[in-house]
Design an enzyme around this catalytic site. Structure first.
Site: not given
Lengths: 369, 395
Positions: B126-129, B161, B244, B378, B380
């Protein structure tokens, strides 16, 4: 597989909700509770009329044979409006124990169903914690009847009982699981001292001292423990649902307060720290409701698994219920602490439900056993 | 309330139980129970064995090669898998990009990529963050500029990852500048062999190489690799993030394996001749943990039953993510605690020294668990989602 009430159960819940709003609106609650049993007279008569007093009673005893889901619908409805009264003690627990006596007890069960009589079970003794088998009270044959000697430390909702169901030893030693029999004792019988107490939630309990008290054996002599444990597990189901109903109600009240109460020029629900607390309360409600479903799922797996599921639910709902009640008070600030608002009454009821028929610690160890 | 499984579902459960009875290699067990992912080649072997049985994609519709199972059957499948110490299937292809491709992708993309996901011929990352776009993903800056039949990608991705083993990557990149930051983002499928991609490992606290940073320097991706429409990637991405969260619903079922791990560790260790598992203090802690796992699993079952009944579970997925991460942390911590003083022995300094039976995996699991409340939104962020979507509380 269905996680919601059937149409009939939903209708029952709905009428319990309307009943609660009608008979115990927050504005009237105080006054009615202070009147003691007479403050519950009108609502009790109404419950009898609606057939609710008969609902948990087995069909062979003349009742309506309501199952766990019906008990939960009733309990949830009571919890949402904090309906007071000895319903669980008199209509769920006592008839389940009296059933052990077969047709010899049908008359008394019928009187419970009509609302004429209140019966409470005197299950706990000093030094025994919440262990149902810890019984030092002894029964002995005296001529043609039994006499009982001993003491009972707490009788849940026994403050207004006309009769007590008293487990006593006809054999074995104090902590043995065998040698326990059930006796029926009239509240007015000579030698019985009844001390009455009010709880913080308005429920009225009792403590008993039995000094040569005449008792009537319920069913066969000995081996009553399995029946007691099964009856208490069933009673706990109604209490657990009551806790969930109360949690959801007080959460909804708190959410509404966060939306409308303004401080620093904006609704306090716009502050993230309060939002997150409200979320944690909501998650706690979901967890608690899931534990009710877990009980229902266990029903098909026999009594042992059912009781283990009830213990698991007593742990988690006990914790979540008190947490939600505490946070509801906290998020309301000063008015949450006041006696005038219903919010603090939910916390007080949660605290009492969490220890009724076994505390969190007690049930955690039962689950682990 | 009704909770009985119907006879067909009961028969299905037997079928699944038989499948898993052939056994999961014992050397997988401790890592699986500690919540650690198996090595890629092991996960590929597992995925292939499921695909061979026709069970490669439990949550997909039949027309795309999935099982078409009802949510209840998915629940049964995962419950049996968990009981047999099977791992959770690797989710990046199966649960994250696969459903986006079959929902929004062209026929060509579906034909090319869906079978490869089910049969584990392709491995997706996954190329997101990005370094400056974590929880605030919409601030991503990687650019995709159209040149002829290609997009040319430039930028830096973070927390990629399994980027070091992946054959393909799904990337969010900015294709135009719009007044609203969420607009102008596109979703592209990229072959990891394309020139210009550099993968650098990122060392993590669990001392396991699973994540990376990824640099994109003039990486040419054919326009046909665009999923759906240009500039609408954020919408697809959001659907994906929702999914997800639901993935954790299935993973939550596997927490019973952690319970087994704790139980075995506490049974092996004795104090004063008494197994730890029989000490009242430990017993109470384990009982508490098991009860909280029961609550979570029943919440998962409720999500599944809601889905089967076509009812929207609302934010229950977020709640499950929240509680699952808390419980995976609490469980692995309890496990490490059960190891006692030897929990300090993470790795031998010389050859030939034996570690406790479940080390280093129990400790790695406890360390890895710390990231479960960070990734996938997260804890939060989950709180914010529930506050806004379910409770209607606005900032």
């Amino acid at each position: 597989m269905r996680f919601t009430y059937s149409d009939e159960q939903a209708m029952l819940l709905d009428s319990v909700l309307r009943f609660g709003q009608e008979h115990f609106p927050p504005t009237e609650r105080h006054r009615l509770i202070q009147q003691g049993r007479s403050g519950e007279a009108a609502s009790w008569a109404k419950m009898a009329e609606l057939g609710w007093l008969l609902l948990p009673i087995a069909e062979e005893c003349g009742g309506l044979g309501g199952g766990i889901a019906e008990l939960m619908a009733l309990g949830e409805g009571f919890g949402r409006n904090l309906v007071p009264g000895p319903y669980v003690a008199a209509c769920v627990l006592a008839p389940a124990l009296l059933a052990r006596g077969g047709d010899g007890q049908y008359d008394l069960i019928e009187q419970i169903g009509t609302g004429e009589t209140l019966v409470a079970a005197a299950l706990l003794e000093d030094d025994g914690g919440y262990d149902l088998h810890h019984i030092a009270t002894r029964a002995a044959v005296a001529g043609d009847h039994w006499t009982l000697d001993g003491a009972k430390a707490h009788v849940e909702d026994g403050g207004d009982a006309d009769w007590f169901i008293v487990p006593a030893r006809t054999g074995g030693e104090t902590a043995d699981r065998t040698g326990i029999s059930l006796f029926l004792v009239a509240a007015t019988v000579p030698g019985l001292r009844v001390e009455r107490f009010r709880g913080i939630d308005g429920h009225r309990h009792a403590r008993l001292e039995l000094d040569g008290v005449a008792g009537q054996l319920i069913g066969a002599e000995g081996n009553a423990l399995a029946d007691i444990e099964a009856a208490v597990a069933r009673a706990n189901c109604a209490y657990l649902a009551e806790a969930v109903g109360s949690m959801e109600a007080v959460s909804a009240i708190t959410l509404e307060y966060l939306r409308t109460r303004e401080q620093f020029g904006r609704p306090i629900g716009s502050f993230q720290v309060l939002q997150h607390r409200m979320v944690d309360m909501t998650v706690a409600c979901e967890e608690a409701r899931a534990m009710l479903c877990h009980i229902a799922l266990s029903l098909a797996q026999g009594q042992a698994q059912f009781q283990r599921a009830v213990s698991a639910a007593k742990v988690r709902i006990g914790e979540c219920g008190v947490y939600v009640g505490q946070q509801a008070v906290q998020l309301h600030g000063g008015v949450g602490f006041s006696d005038e608002l219903i919010v603090s009454h939910h916390l007080k009821r949660q605290m009492m439900l969490a220890i009724a028929h076994g505390s969190v610690d007690h049930h955690r160890m039962r689950f682990a056993a | 309330m009704e909770f009985e499984l119907d006879p067909a579902d009961l028969a299905f459960r037997e079928e699944v139980r038989d499948f898993f009875a052939t056994g999961i290699p014992p050397e997988w067990r401790t890592r699986v129970r500690a919540g650690l992912r198996l090595h890629p080649e092991e996960l590929i072997a597992y995925q292939k064995s499921l695909a061979e049985r026709g069970w490669g994609a439990p949550t997909w519709p039949v027309e795309y090669g999935g099982t078409g199972w009802s949510p209840i059957r998915q629940y049964i499948f995962w419950t049996e898998a968990a009981a047999a110490d099977a791992p959770a299937q690797f989710h990046q292809g199966l649960e994250l990009i696969g459903p986006i491709i079959f929902t929004y992708g062209s026929q060509a993309l579906k034909d090319r990529y869906l079978p490869g996901i089910i049969n584990a011929d392709d491995w997706w990352c996954q190329g997101y963050s990005e370094p400056n776009a974590g929880s605030d993903l919409a601030s991503l800056r990687t650019r995709a500029v159209r040149e002829g039949d290609d997009y040319v990608l430039n930028g830096q991705k973070a927390w990629t990852s399994y980027g070091h083993v992946a054959s393909h990557c799904f990337v969010l990149a900015r294709t135009s500048d719009e007044p609203k930051r969420q607009q102008g983002i596109s979703l592209l499928l990229m072959d990891m062999k394309t020139p210009g991609i550099t993968i650098r490992p990122v060392a993590t606290m669990d001392e396991k190489h699973h994540t990376n940073e990824m640099f994109l320097d003039d990486v040419r991706v054919p326009v046909a690799q665009l999923v759906g429409e240009e500039g609408r990637g954020w919408e697809y991405g959001k659907v994906l993030l929702d999914r997800e969260r639901m993935v954790t619903a299935s993973v939550a079922i596997f927490l019973v394996q952690t319970v087994k791990g704790i139980r075995e560790a506490a049974t092996r260790r004795t104090i004063g001749g008494v197994p730890l598992i029989d000490k009242p203090g430990f017993k109470a802690k384990l009982a508490q943990y098991e009860i909280e796992v029961i609550a979570l699993q029943t919440m998962v079952l409720k999500v599944m039953a809601d889905a089967a009944a076509g009812v929207d579970s609302g934010p229950l997925g977020s709640m499950i993510k929240l509680r699952w991460s808390q419980l995976s942390q609490a469980g692995t911590a309890l496990w490490v605690g059960a190891l006692g003083p030897q929990a300090a022995h993470f790795a031998p300094l010389d050859n030939g020294y034996a570690l406790p039976a479940d080390m280093p995996y129990a400790m790695q699991g406890a360390l890895y668990a710390r990231v479960t409340s960070i990734y996938g939104g997260s804890s939060e962020i989950q709180h914010n989602i529930i506050a806004q979507r379910a409770l209607g509380l606005k900032g």
